[in-house]
Write a protein that holds these residues in place. Structure first.
Motif, PDB file in Angstrom:
ATOM      1  N   ALA A   1       0.855  -1.193   0.000  1.00  0.00           N
ATOM      2  CA  ALA A   1       0.000   0.000   0.000  1.00  0.00           C
ATOM      3  C   ALA A   1       0.887   1.238   0.000  1.00  0.00           C
ATOM      4  O   ALA A   1       1.064   1.919   1.014  1.00  0.00           O
ATOM      5  N   GLN A   2       1.468   1.514  -1.162  1.00  0.00           N
ATOM      6  CA  GLN A   2       2.450   2.589  -1.295  1.00  0.00           C
ATOM      7  C   GLN A   2       2.148   3.404  -2.553  1.00  0.00           C
ATOM      8  O   GLN A   2       1.619   2.886  -3.537  1.00  0.00           O
ATOM      9  N   GLY A   3       2.535   4.684  -2.514  1.00  0.00           N
ATOM     10  CA  GLY A   3       2.379   5.536  -3.693  1.00  0.00           C
ATOM     11  C   GLY A   3       0.930   5.618  -4.129  1.00  0.00           C
ATOM     12  O   GLY A   3       0.023   5.771  -3.323  1.00  0.00           O
ATOM     13  N   ILE A   4       0.692   5.482  -5.418  1.00  0.00           N
ATOM     14  CA  ILE A   4      -0.683   5.569  -5.919  1.00  0.00           C
ATOM     15  C   ILE A   4      -1.516   4.350  -5.525  1.00  0.00           C
ATOM     16  O   ILE A   4      -2.738   4.350  -5.696  1.00  0.00           O
ATOM     17  N   PHE A   5      -0.846   3.326  -4.975  1.00  0.00           N
ATOM     18  CA  PHE A   5      -1.553   2.113  -4.549  1.00  0.00           C
ATOM     19  C   PHE A   5      -1.801   2.107  -3.038  1.00  0.00           C
ATOM     20  O   PHE A   5      -2.132   1.081  -2.462  1.00  0.00           O
ATOM     21  N   ALA A   6      -1.630   3.262  -2.387  1.00  0.00           N
ATOM     22  CA  ALA A   6      -1.755   3.339  -0.932  1.00  0.00           C
ATOM     23  C   ALA A   6      -3.184   3.113  -0.460  1.00  0.00           C
ATOM     24  O   ALA A   6      -3.403   2.607   0.639  1.00  0.00           O
ATOM     25  N   ARG A   7      -4.154   3.492  -1.296  1.00  0.00           N
ATOM     26  CA  ARG A   7      -5.564   3.358  -0.918  1.00  0.00           C
ATOM     27  C   ARG A   7      -6.357   2.758  -2.076  1.00  0.00           C
ATOM     28  O   ARG A   7      -6.050   3.015  -3.245  1.00  0.00           O
TER      29      ARG A   7
ATOM     30  N   TRP B   1       9.242   9.750 -16.354  1.00  0.00           N
ATOM     31  CA  TRP B   1       9.403  10.897 -15.469  1.00  0.00           C
ATOM     32  C   TRP B   1       8.140  11.752 -15.411  1.00  0.00           C
ATOM     33  O   TRP B   1       8.139  12.823 -14.808  1.00  0.00           O
ATOM     34  N   HIS B   2       7.050  11.305 -16.021  1.00  0.00           N
ATOM     35  CA  HIS B   2       5.726  11.854 -15.735  1.00  0.00           C
ATOM     36  C   HIS B   2       5.206  11.097 -14.525  1.00  0.00           C
ATOM     37  O   HIS B   2       4.780   9.943 -14.648  1.00  0.00           O
ATOM     38  N   GLY B   3       5.257  11.675 -13.355  1.00  0.00           N
ATOM     39  CA  GLY B   3       4.793  10.916 -12.214  1.00  0.00           C
ATOM     40  C   GLY B   3       5.088  11.578 -10.893  1.00  0.00           C
ATOM     41  O   GLY B   3       5.463  12.753 -10.824  1.00  0.00           O
ATOM     42  N   ILE B   4       4.930  10.793  -9.843  1.00  0.00           N
ATOM     43  CA  ILE B   4       5.108  11.309  -8.491  1.00  0.00           C
ATOM     44  C   ILE B   4       6.402  10.775  -7.888  1.00  0.00           C
ATOM     45  O   ILE B   4       6.935   9.744  -8.314  1.00  0.00           O
ATOM     46  N   GLU B   5       6.891  11.500  -6.899  1.00  0.00           N
ATOM     47  CA  GLU B   5       8.154  11.148  -6.255  1.00  0.00           C
ATOM     48  C   GLU B   5       8.105   9.746  -5.649  1.00  0.00           C
ATOM     49  O   GLU B   5       9.126   9.044  -5.609  1.00  0.00           O
ATOM     50  N   ALA B   6       6.946   9.316  -5.214  1.00  0.00           N
ATOM     51  CA  ALA B   6       6.822   7.981  -4.623  1.00  0.00           C
ATOM     52  C   ALA B   6       7.096   6.869  -5.626  1.00  0.00           C
ATOM     53  O   ALA B   6       7.285   5.707  -5.224  1.00  0.00           O
TER      54      ALA B   6
END
Length: 364
Positions: free
Chosen positions: A72-78, A319-324
């Motif tokens: 459950a991390q990054g965009i998969f956290a929830r 590199w289109h994305g979030i730091e996580a």
């Protein structure tokens, strides 16, 4: 619970190579040669790699509920759903007939993503994952990849008939190696890949990403029966230079598709190196685990006019994305400027504005 404890991410896992900046400049020069050659010949700029699309499809990515903390991390956290668009392609930088056997690619763009952004992507709300139908990259680093790219630049959009003949020879040799369980990624890159159906393939990032507190590789596995039946199936490309596009179009209209998005967490930095993407991470030590599903309803995956405009208006970059989900390793660091360079060239040559979509409704 995972069988082994994943390694926590720290910036120290990356090691800068000597003269990375010089290698990136040389990569941009090679990409410029490819882009200038193809844009002059076609009167239109295409991508410097994965130029030929076989289909673009819109769908929904749904993150699983109640994932364990390690997943459950990054965009998969929830748990929740995102709009998504995927692009199926072949890896060459010129538009070749499908009779030339090359690896397949899948670029996945997830929309409406929140979180601290990567440099150069601050104004966007997308997360891109770019994958190929093989688990490992063929070069250990960007400098080695540059040597291969220089050769490709010299042969781009030249001697098409010779490429077709060479592909048949390489395919024969590669088929023999596959029969004894020793396929050659190098021969496949040169034109000896089987003419597999893109919708039956499993796709891998090949290179690692940050996965929130951890590190992982990402893969997309077909799970719908209509897709799994296509695993290993080949397409007759003899008479139609766009036979793959036609096959993808027919399948997407008939049944769409569904895939699992799975991640493989790094559990051993020595056995699962960050800086050498040639090394396949041991799936027994750390299996790919499902964190989300991707559903694509039946739709027209290619229309010569409308889909081509959509293809021109979109660019994909790790590199289109979030730091996580920061891309990790030398090869990925080199991709940051080279992907931007390719997109900027297409935008300028074609006079076609590009922006990261906030929703599917913004696409043509």
């Amino acid at each position: 619970m995972l069988a082994r404890t994943p390694v926590r991410y720290t910036p120290a896992v990356e090691r800068l190579a000597d003269d990375e900046a010089g290698t990136i400049d040389a990569l941009n020069a090679a990409f410029r040669e490819i882009l200038e050659t193809t844009s002059t010949d076609y009167g239109h700029a295409v991508r410097s790699v994965h130029a030929k699309a076989h289909g673009i499809a819109r769908g929904t990515l749904t993150v699983a509920d109640d994932l364990p903390p390690e997943l459950a991390q990054g965009i998969f956290a929830r748990g929740g759903s995102y709009e998504a668009v995927l692009r199926l392609s072949t890896n060459a930088g010129d538009i070749l007939p499908d009779s030339i056997g090359l690896p397949r690619g899948l670029a996945l763009k997830i929309l409406g993503v929140e979180g601290e952004r990567l440099p150069g992507s601050e104004a966007d709300t997308t997360q891109d994952f770019i994958m190929v139908n093989g688990p490992v990259f063929t070069a250990p680093d960007a400098a080695s990849f540059l040597k291969n790219l220089k050769l490709l630049a010299k042969t781009t959009d030249r001697a098409e008939t010779g490429k077709v003949v060479l592909s048949k020879v390489l395919r024969t040799v590669e088929a023999g190696l596959e029969a004894i369980g020793q396929p050659s990624a190098t021969l496949q890159q040169l034109g000896g890949a089987p003419h597999v159906h893109p919708l039956g393939e499993t796709y891998f990032t090949q290179t690692p990403y940050r996965y929130g507190d951890y590190m992982a590789k990402v893969a997309v596995f077909p799970v719908a029966p209509a897709l799994t039946r296509l695993a290993g199936a080949t397409i007759d490309t003899g008479d139609d230079p766009d036979a793959i596009r036609a096959a993808v179009r027919k399948a997407l209209i008939a049944h769409g598709g569904s895939w699992d998005v799975r991640v493989q967490l790094n559990t051993d930095l020595d056995a699962m190196p960050i800086e050498d993407p040639r090394v396949e991470w041991d799936r027994a030590a750390s299996p790919f685990v499902t964190v989300a599903t991707l559903e694509v309803p039946p739709q027209i995956g290619w229309d010569d006019e409308t889909t081509a405009r959509t293809d021109d208006a979109l660019s994909y970059s790790i590199w289109h994305g979030i730091e996580a989900h920061r891309p990790l390793g030398n090869v990925n660091r080199a991709r940051r400027d080279t992907y931007r360079f390719s997109a900027d060239f297409r935008r300028s040559f074609n006079g076609c504005p590009m922006h990261e979509p906030g929703s599917l409704a913004e696409l043509v």
